[in-house]
Design an enzyme around this catalytic site. Structure first.
Site, mmCIF file in Angstrom:
data_model
loop_
_atom_site.group_PDB
_atom_site.id
_atom_site.type_symbol
_atom_site.label_atom_id
_atom_site.label_comp_id
_atom_site.label_asym_id
_atom_site.label_seq_id
_atom_site.Cartn_x
_atom_site.Cartn_y
_atom_site.Cartn_z
ATOM 1 N N SER A 160 0.834 -1.198 0.000
ATOM 2 C CA SER A 160 0.000 0.000 0.000
ATOM 3 C C SER A 160 0.870 1.251 0.000
ATOM 4 O O SER A 160 1.770 1.396 0.821
ATOM 5 C CB SER A 160 -0.907 -0.011 1.240
ATOM 6 O OG SER A 160 -1.714 1.140 1.260
ATOM 7 N N GLY A 161 0.583 2.160 -0.937
ATOM 8 C CA GLY A 161 1.351 3.393 -1.037
ATOM 9 C C GLY A 161 2.494 3.344 -2.008
ATOM 10 O O GLY A 161 3.229 4.330 -2.157
ATOM 11 N N THR A 165 -1.994 1.988 -8.056
ATOM 12 C CA THR A 165 -3.169 2.566 -8.718
ATOM 13 C C THR A 165 -2.756 3.549 -9.805
ATOM 14 O O THR A 165 -3.315 3.547 -10.921
ATOM 15 C CB THR A 165 -4.057 3.256 -7.673
ATOM 16 O OG1 THR A 165 -4.431 2.311 -6.668
ATOM 17 C CG2 THR A 165 -5.306 3.824 -8.312
ATOM 18 N N ASN A 211 -0.954 4.498 3.374
ATOM 19 C CA ASN A 211 -1.319 5.122 2.109
ATOM 20 C C ASN A 211 -2.628 5.873 2.292
ATOM 21 O O ASN A 211 -3.538 5.412 2.986
ATOM 22 C CB ASN A 211 -1.467 4.053 1.016
ATOM 23 C CG ASN A 211 -1.701 4.668 -0.355
ATOM 24 O OD1 ASN A 211 -1.550 5.863 -0.542
ATOM 25 N ND2 ASN A 211 -2.081 3.846 -1.312
ATOM 26 N N SER A 214 -5.498 3.804 -0.542
ATOM 27 C CA SER A 214 -5.193 2.390 -0.671
ATOM 28 C C SER A 214 -6.408 1.625 -1.211
ATOM 29 O O SER A 214 -7.533 1.794 -0.737
ATOM 30 C CB SER A 214 -4.794 1.819 0.693
ATOM 31 O OG SER A 214 -4.575 0.435 0.608
ATOM 32 N N SER A 215 -6.169 0.790 -2.231
ATOM 33 C CA SER A 215 -7.246 -0.053 -2.781
ATOM 34 C C SER A 215 -7.495 -1.208 -1.823
ATOM 35 O O SER A 215 -6.596 -1.988 -1.524
ATOM 36 C CB SER A 215 -6.850 -0.596 -4.162
ATOM 37 O OG SER A 215 -6.636 0.460 -5.065
ATOM 38 N N GLY A 438 -0.497 -5.890 -2.352
ATOM 39 C CA GLY A 438 0.775 -6.558 -2.122
ATOM 40 C C GLY A 438 0.771 -7.355 -0.828
ATOM 41 O O GLY A 438 -0.219 -7.405 -0.085
ATOM 42 N N GLU A 440 1.144 -8.321 2.855
ATOM 43 C CA GLU A 440 0.881 -7.512 4.043
ATOM 44 C C GLU A 440 1.269 -8.277 5.291
ATOM 45 O O GLU A 440 0.976 -9.475 5.414
ATOM 46 C CB GLU A 440 -0.600 -7.109 4.121
ATOM 47 C CG GLU A 440 -1.022 -6.138 3.029
ATOM 48 C CD GLU A 440 -2.451 -5.657 3.202
ATOM 49 O OE1 GLU A 440 -3.147 -6.186 4.097
ATOM 50 O OE2 GLU A 440 -2.877 -4.753 2.464
#
Length: 1156
Positions: A160-161, A165, A211, A214-215, A438, A440
């Site tokens: 994330s981050g 995206t 992030n 974040s998706s 990704g 985690e």
């Protein structure tokens, strides 16, 4: 590090060594002792490390790094990390690893990096010709798809981050730029694909710890192309939306963006949905973060509305979407309280308001909604039972309904986007873009992290297979033997998670089907089943946690909510309530289910369904040619120009980049073309340069000479095993070092010889020059010596003459000064002597005058006292006679006049003395001698003693017989009339006591004398001051003379008055004698004689031999007089007399004792 590489680490080798703060730090080997290495780091530290933690460094690497890391000489972790950091410093954020693109998030806008000009540059360019870029990956996928008619997929991954995206947007933008065309309805397919991102981000993205956007779901976009290479359709598939975030968030995270966008909508919409500040909603105020820095929720709301318009959503559908979002916010504010027994009721009026608003927005019955939240219907064979839920159960039911509504809404949006974009059934080629979360690993890892990491394990397996396949293709292309190369696989982890029937997901589904199962029983089941599995670890001090060893590291999962989150079934009451809604949109989200469907879907596992979707995704990826983009976040602070080595290294491990490196290292990690190999290592066999060898044969010759084994010779490249390149570099370094020594020795010989010849030639020139210079200097010396003699002669004469005149002038000046000082000293002496004579004369005159006045006053006073006594005695005899009384009053008046005149005389004398003293002080204060001070002090002491004796005498007189009382009364009457004047005189006398200050002034005068002697230059000023003082003193002397003249006049007047008084006394005596003759009897007067013991006084009490009868006075004569008036008069007279006296005899007062 391999054994071969360790053997090549010697003293002087440039290496990388592990570091706790920087992950790796470069240095130079100082010494190697067995497995211990002494290293001098680049930051001037000396450290010791194990040989296994040391990696060789390529000192010949380009300063800006390489754009493809397969070109790195030493393909290991520190080499990869250093190359990325070097390129990141110069804003090169993209780097290849074969056909894998590594993108480092810059956290800043890079100008001209994504514009149309850059797209045109990469259009049709061969892969690898231009510098790495995301457009190069997109163009390679598009050209491969169009030319070879094969589907391609681009897998974008990262934590994330890291910029997944944004990278996905750039890919879709490039594909839409070259493959787009206008549709018949006015909206292009590529435009709809691009505008789907804002909608999906609004409903599927949220702020997390790492992030701001974040998706929270996985997305796979299939872009379909026709035969002309134009976009003809698209489809979006989503995976595993994080539903728990709807009801539960942690600080400082946020819920999904759509909730905050709706709260920032225009006022009319906020009023329509009865919304307000996000802080007022339970689902949003669990975190203190409500706004994002640099982001406007109001603008994003309008952008989302425009995107919905482009996607073909009607106004009615948009209103229905946001009505459902508002209903979820109101639903979260419904609180429950305990009712009767174990039931629950709506807590308060505020909760009832939110219940009413929820029902109104969902267009259902409020009572039915309350029953659906607070009750459950249990259907048995015999009857239908309604069970009330407690407040906790009602809260769980409320949150379950909110998550179900939001999940159904998100799925509807995805389906609507796919319908709006449309799909091309005739398309045979597509490009898929996978934007997936990704790997985690947090402090708390729940079911969502478990599914996310399962996805990454599957993708990593696919990635490893792809990398290994590329290696196989490379080996096959070069026709080398690769059959013994081992493939590193993670199938054991996948079997641990998804294998049937003994995998973790299968055991989780089994536990969910048993009502009495809990997370603890589930964890115990895992412990028993996988106790011997190398990828499964049971943590200590926990009863329900478990750890899985993934390819990126160990992750500890908390199984507390695994069972609840794995259950995906809709509560029948919720289903029936919303399917019967008057809103067609809400009813469409919950279509009625058939009986068979209801029975079969009573329990549905999210884990099993996710595993099925994941398998479908893998099937799609396996059917395409994959391309990989690994996004990396350089730091956790989200700031530009900051590269955190440890964080990046962890992401490289999580992204599988290091795993790919290990795969390459398992085979032949070093690939070099023949020309590159010869350019670098031909120095190891210089004999090949003398003969005309083929490049391939020359490479074989070098490798054979170095006695290497295990390498392969392909068609165009040399394939070396891990460590062999380092060994060749080490031997090359030795050869270069030996050659450098030979070159240095020859160069030093040549330089030394040239230096010697130059020194010889220079010495000859220097000698000749020195001889000529010495001759010139000797000539110059002689010439200067002659001139010096002449100059010295004239100079000595001049100096002597000048000294003579200087001595002469100094003598004259000294004589002048001495004479001046002598004259000044003589002048000061004469002036002081004159002032002393004047002061002595004045003081002698004053002392004699004062002594005379004292004697005269004492005599007059004595005579007056005696005459008064005799007069009183006579008056006492003649008191019956009127004539006697008249004469007594006349005598009293005469005495008063006498006393008044005497006081005036005393005042004038005091004024005269005061002016004389002032003149003396102004004239020459320094002439006051110490003797004068002593005389004044003695005079004051004598004055005090005389006053005391006089007071005693007064007391004795008060104690005498009644015969003396008339006399005392008479004297008292005289003193009262002049009391005020006498007090004034006493004040003046007291002022004379300030003579004590003369001593202090004398000391100051001595200091002034010393200063006057030292400061001769100020003599003129002092003389001028003295002259001015002299003039002032002359003026005062004139005033004093005038005063003395007036005193003499007053004395003359006093003498005349005394003469008159003597005549009156003679008349009084005559009267008294005549009265005595007529008196038959008389009283004798006792005569008292006192001897005068004073040395300075000439007065004697023996002069008064008068005998008067004591007059008889009445008590009325004493009533008007003060009893102490006589004492005051005597004290005043004594003080006045003592002022100018040099000495005073204490026995002087004895003269007055005769009259008391």
């Amino acid at each position: 590090m391999s054994q071969e590489t360790q053997e090549n680490i010697v003293a002087g080798t440039h290496i990388w060594v592990e570091d706790q703060e920087l992950a790796f730090i470069d240095g130079i080997v100082v010494d190697v002792v067995e497995q211990e290495v002494e290293i001098q780091t680049s930051d001037a530290r000396t450290i010791f490390a194990n040989l296994s933690k040391v990696y060789p460094k390529d000192v010949e690497a380009p300063a800006g790094g390489v754009d493809d890391m397969t070109k790195i000489s030493y393909l290991h972790e520190p080499g990869v990390l250093h190359n990325l950091a070097t390129r990141y410093e110069i804003n090169e954020i993209y780097t290849y690893t074969g056909n894998i693109l590594i993108a480092v998030n810059p956290f800043q806008g890079l100008s001209n990096l994504y514009d149309a000009y850059m797209m045109e540059q990469y259009k049709g360019a061969p892969f690898g010709k231009l510098r790495p870029h995301v457009f190069a990956i997109a163009d390679f996928a598009y050209r491969t798809m169009f030319n070879e008619k094969k589907s391609n997929s681009i897998l974008v991954s990262g934590e994330s981050g890291s910029g997944k995206t944004e990278t996905t947007k750039m890919l879709m933008r490039y594909l839409a730029y070259f493959g787009g065309r206008a549709s018949a309805e006015g909206r292009t397919v590529e435009q709809q694909v691009l505008e789907s991102n804002p909608v999906l981000e609004a409903f599927g993205n949220a702020k997390t710890v790492k992030n701001n956007n974040s998706s929270r779901f996985g997305k796979f976009v299939e872009i379909q192309f026709d035969k002309q290479g134009k976009i003809s359709g698209a489809a979006i598939r989503t995976y595993l939306l994080e539903r728990s975030r709807v009801c539960q968030i942690s600080d400082p995270e946020r819920n999904y963006h759509c909730f905050y966008l709706l709260c920032a909508a225009p006022p009319e919409e906020i009023e329509r949905y009865k919304l307000g500040n996000p802080k007022s909603f339970h689902y949003l105020n669990q975190s203190k973060c409500y706004e994002l820095v640099g982001v406007s929720d109001a603008n994003d709301y309008l952008a989302t509305r425009r995107a919905m318009d482009i996607l073909g959503m009607s106004k009615k559908e948009q209103d229905a979407i946001f009505r459902v979002v508002a209903a979820i916010l109101h639903l979260g504010n419904i609180d429950f309280a305990k009712g009767d027994e174990d039931s629950s009721v709506i807590k308060d009026d505020e909760s009832k308001f939110h219940l009413k608003m929820t029902a109104e927005l969902l267009m259902c019955d409020p009572h039915a909604l309350e029953d659906a939240l607070c009750k459950r219907v249990m259907i048995t064979r015999e009857e239908i039972i309604k069970k009330s839920l407690d407040p906790l159960g009602a809260t769980v039911s409320r949150d379950g309904l909110a998550k179900t509504i939001y999940a159904r809404l998100f799925d509807w949006l995805v389906d609507k986007i796919n319908i709006s974009i449309g799909q091309d059934p005739r398309s045979n080629c597509l490009i898929g873009i996978l934007d997936i979360y990704g790997f985690e690993s947090f402090e708390t890892n729940s079911f969502e992290q478990f599914c996310i990491n399962l996805t990454n394990e599957k993708l990593q397996q696919h990635f490893n297979q792809h990398v290994f396949k590329m290696e196989q293709n490379e080996y096959s292309k070069e026709e080398i033997d690769w059959s013994y190369v081992e493939f590193i696989d993670n199938q054991d982890v996948l079997d641990l998670i998804e294998k049937k029937p003994g995998g973790i997901i299968a055991l989780l589904d089994e536990a969910c089907m048993f009502p009495k199962s809990s997370h603890e029983t589930f964890a115990q089941k895992l412990y028993q089943t996988f106790k011997d599995h190398k990828r499964f670890i049971k943590p200590k001090l926990t009863r329900s946690d478990f750890t899985i060893v993934h390819y990126a590291g160990e992750v500890q999962y908390q199984s507390d909510l695994f069972l609840d989150k794995n259950k995906d079934y809709v509560v029948p009451e919720h289903q029936n309530l919303l399917s019967a809604s008057n809103c067609s949109f809400v009813a469409a989200l919950f279509p009625p289910l058939s009986v068979e469907t209801t029975k079969s879907s009573k329990f549905s596992s999210i884990g099993s369904r996710f595993k099925l979707q994941l398998q479908q995704l893998m099937d799609t990826l396996n059917s395409t040619e994959p391309l990989y983009i690994r996004c990396v976040k350089p730091n956790n602070l989200l700031k530009p120009a900051l590269f955190d080595n440890i964080s990046v290294m962890q992401q490289l491990r999580s992204g599988g980049v290091l795993e790919a490196i290990r795969i390459k290292c398992a085979g032949y990690p070093a690939h070099r073309t023949f020309s590159e190999f010869l350019d670098r290592f031909s120095i190891l066999a210089p004999e090949i340069l003398k003969q005309n060898y083929e490049e391939k044969d020359a490479c074989k010759w070098i490798l054979a000479k170095m006695e290497l084994t295990g390498y392969q010779i392909g068609k165009t490249k040399v394939f070396l095993r891990a460590g062999q390149l380092a060994e060749l570099d080490a031997r090359r370094t030795v050869v270069l070092g030996g050659s450098a020594k030979v070159i240095q020795s020859q160069v030093r010989t040549l330089i030394t010889q040239k230096h010697y010849n130059a020194i010889c030639c220079a010495s000859v020139h220097i000698q000749s020059f020195c001889r000529g210079e010495l001759a010139r200097q000797y000539y110059t010396y002689l010439k200067r010596a002659t001139a010096a003699v002449k100059i010295q002669k004239n100079l000595r004469r001049l100096v002597s003459r000048k000294d003579y005149f200087n001595v002469k002038a100094a003598a004259i000046l000294l004589q002048t000064c001495l004479r001046t000082m002598a004259a000044q000293r003589e002048f000061r002496y004469r002036r002081h002597a004159r002032a002393a004579v004047i002061i002595q004369a004045r003081w002698g005159s004053h002392r004699a005058s004062s002594y005379y006045k004292k004697l005269r006053t004492a005599l007059v006073f004595t005579q007056s006292r005696w005459r008064g006594i005799t007069a009183q005695r006579e008056v006492r005899k003649l008191k019956m006679t009127d004539t006697k009384e008249a004469k007594g009053e006349e005598i009293s008046d005469l005495w008063d006049s006498h006393q008044a005149v005497q006081c005036e005389v005393d005042e004038l004398n005091a004024l005269h003395i005061k002016e004389r003293e002032a003149a003396q002080e102004a004239n020459e204060p320094c002439t006051m001698t110490s003797k004068t001070l002593i005389d004044v002090q003695e005079a004051e002491v004598e004055n005090h003693s005389n006053q005391t004796e006089f007071q005693l005498s007064v007391k004795e007189s008060e104690g005498t017989p009644d015969a003396n009382e008339p006399c005392s009364t008479y004297k008292t009457s005289i003193s009262v009339e002049e009391a005020e004047k006498i007090e004034t005189l006493m004040t003046e006398v007291e002022k004379m006591k300030e003579a004590e200050k003369i001593g202090t002034l004398t000391e100051e005068v001595e200091k002034l004398k010393a200063l006057l002697r030292a400061e001769t230059r100020r003599s003129e000023y002092a003389e001028r001051q003295c002259l001015e003082a002299w003039e002032v003193s002359e003026k005062r002397l004139k005033k004093l003379e005038e005063t003395e003249r007036r005193v003499y006049q007053l004395q003359d007047s006093l003498n005349r008055l005394l003469f008159c008084m003597s005549e009156q006394f003679s008349q009084l005596k005559t009267i008294l004698r005549s009265s005595l003759t007529s008196t038959s009897s008389s009283r004798p007067i006792i005569r008292e004689e006192h001897s005068d013991t004073s040395d300075n006084s000439d007065a004697s009490s023996s002069d008064s031999d008068f005998t008067f009868p004591a007059p008889v006075l009445t008590s009325a004569n004493f009533s008007s007089y003060k009893p102490n008036a006589l004492q005051l008069i005597v004290q005043d007279l004594s003080a006045t007399e003592i002022t100018g006296c040099e000495k005073w005899d204490k026995g002087k007062e004895a003269a007055f004792d005769d009259y008391f």
